[in-house]
Scaffold this motif. Sequence first.
Motif, PDB file in Angstrom:
ATOM      1  N   TYR A 117       0.761  -1.292  -0.013  1.00 50.30           N
ATOM      2  CA  TYR A 117       0.083  -0.142  -0.029  1.00 50.30           C
ATOM      3  C   TYR A 117       0.798   1.317  -0.159  1.00 50.30           C
ATOM      4  O   TYR A 117       0.518   2.301  -0.315  1.00 50.30           O
ATOM      5  N   ASN A 118       2.050   1.190   0.467  1.00 49.81           N
ATOM      6  CA  ASN A 118       2.884   2.330   0.308  1.00 49.81           C
ATOM      7  C   ASN A 118       3.122   2.841  -1.069  1.00 49.81           C
ATOM      8  O   ASN A 118       3.133   4.212  -1.582  1.00 49.81           O
ATOM      9  N   ARG A 124      -0.153   4.064  -2.545  1.00 46.56           N
ATOM     10  CA  ARG A 124      -0.524   5.448  -2.235  1.00 46.56           C
ATOM     11  C   ARG A 124      -0.071   6.524  -3.167  1.00 46.56           C
ATOM     12  O   ARG A 124      -0.829   7.691  -2.953  1.00 46.56           O
ATOM     13  N   ARG A 125       0.791   6.511  -3.911  1.00 46.20           N
ATOM     14  CA  ARG A 125       1.379   7.381  -4.691  1.00 46.20           C
ATOM     15  C   ARG A 125       0.490   7.640  -5.851  1.00 46.20           C
ATOM     16  O   ARG A 125       0.526   8.759  -6.358  1.00 46.20           O
ATOM     17  N   VAL A 178      -2.955   7.379  -5.549  1.00 38.22           N
ATOM     18  CA  VAL A 178      -4.124   8.074  -5.206  1.00 38.22           C
ATOM     19  C   VAL A 178      -4.067   9.254  -4.533  1.00 38.22           C
ATOM     20  O   VAL A 178      -3.243   9.717  -4.104  1.00 38.22           O
ATOM     21  N   ASP A 207      -5.252  12.918  -2.260  1.00 40.98           N
ATOM     22  CA  ASP A 207      -5.434  12.997  -1.129  1.00 40.98           C
ATOM     23  C   ASP A 207      -6.963  12.965  -0.742  1.00 40.98           C
ATOM     24  O   ASP A 207      -7.263  12.841   0.617  1.00 40.98           O
ATOM     25  N   GLY A 256      -8.386  10.190  -1.965  1.00 39.85           N
ATOM     26  CA  GLY A 256      -9.035   8.886  -2.186  1.00 39.85           C
ATOM     27  C   GLY A 256      -9.072   8.626  -3.577  1.00 39.85           C
ATOM     28  O   GLY A 256      -9.534   7.276  -3.644  1.00 39.85           O
ATOM     29  N   ILE A 309      -5.369  -1.060  -6.284  1.00 41.90           N
ATOM     30  CA  ILE A 309      -5.954  -0.059  -5.399  1.00 41.90           C
ATOM     31  C   ILE A 309      -7.308  -0.393  -4.909  1.00 41.90           C
ATOM     32  O   ILE A 309      -7.750  -0.446  -3.599  1.00 41.90           O
ATOM     33  N   ARG A 324      -8.508  -1.295  -1.023  1.00 44.91           N
ATOM     34  CA  ARG A 324      -9.541  -0.806  -0.416  1.00 44.91           C
ATOM     35  C   ARG A 324     -10.417  -1.884   0.416  1.00 44.91           C
ATOM     36  O   ARG A 324     -11.083  -1.814   1.390  1.00 44.91           O
ATOM     37  N   LEU A 356      -6.534   0.690   1.911  1.00 52.60           N
ATOM     38  CA  LEU A 356      -6.385   2.062   1.597  1.00 52.60           C
ATOM     39  C   LEU A 356      -7.985   2.374   1.970  1.00 52.60           C
ATOM     40  O   LEU A 356      -8.865   1.737   1.752  1.00 52.60           O
ATOM     41  N   VAL A 378     -11.312   9.927   1.773  1.00 53.16           N
ATOM     42  CA  VAL A 378     -10.649  10.480   3.052  1.00 53.16           C
ATOM     43  C   VAL A 378     -11.568  11.764   3.315  1.00 53.16           C
ATOM     44  O   VAL A 378     -12.000  12.510   2.574  1.00 53.16           O
TER      45      VAL A 378
END
Length: 83
Positions: A35-36, A39-40, A42, A44, A46, A68, A72, A77, A81
């Motif tokens: 997930y790290n 996250r690039r 996605v 801010d 989501g 992704i 989820r 993830l 957000v």
Amino acid sequence: MGKRRSGPPRGGRPVKSKPCVFCKEDVAYVDYKDYNVLRRFVSDRGKIRARRVTGLCPQHQREAATSIKRAREMALLPYVVGR
């Protein structure tokens, strides 16, 4: 009213596309558990970022989107957000 333009942007210089991150690193498949990395790709808020923003090739963009969505489902993830 206005016509759509095709070709280089108004500045006159064509935009160079950056190489795909996964192609450059020779990744076999995009892992949903990492997930790290995901996250690039996605925003801010989501949302999954567009291919022109991420710079991924079509194949890896599809794999990233699927990963992704799987992340989820596994609650790695967030879907959205905070508002």
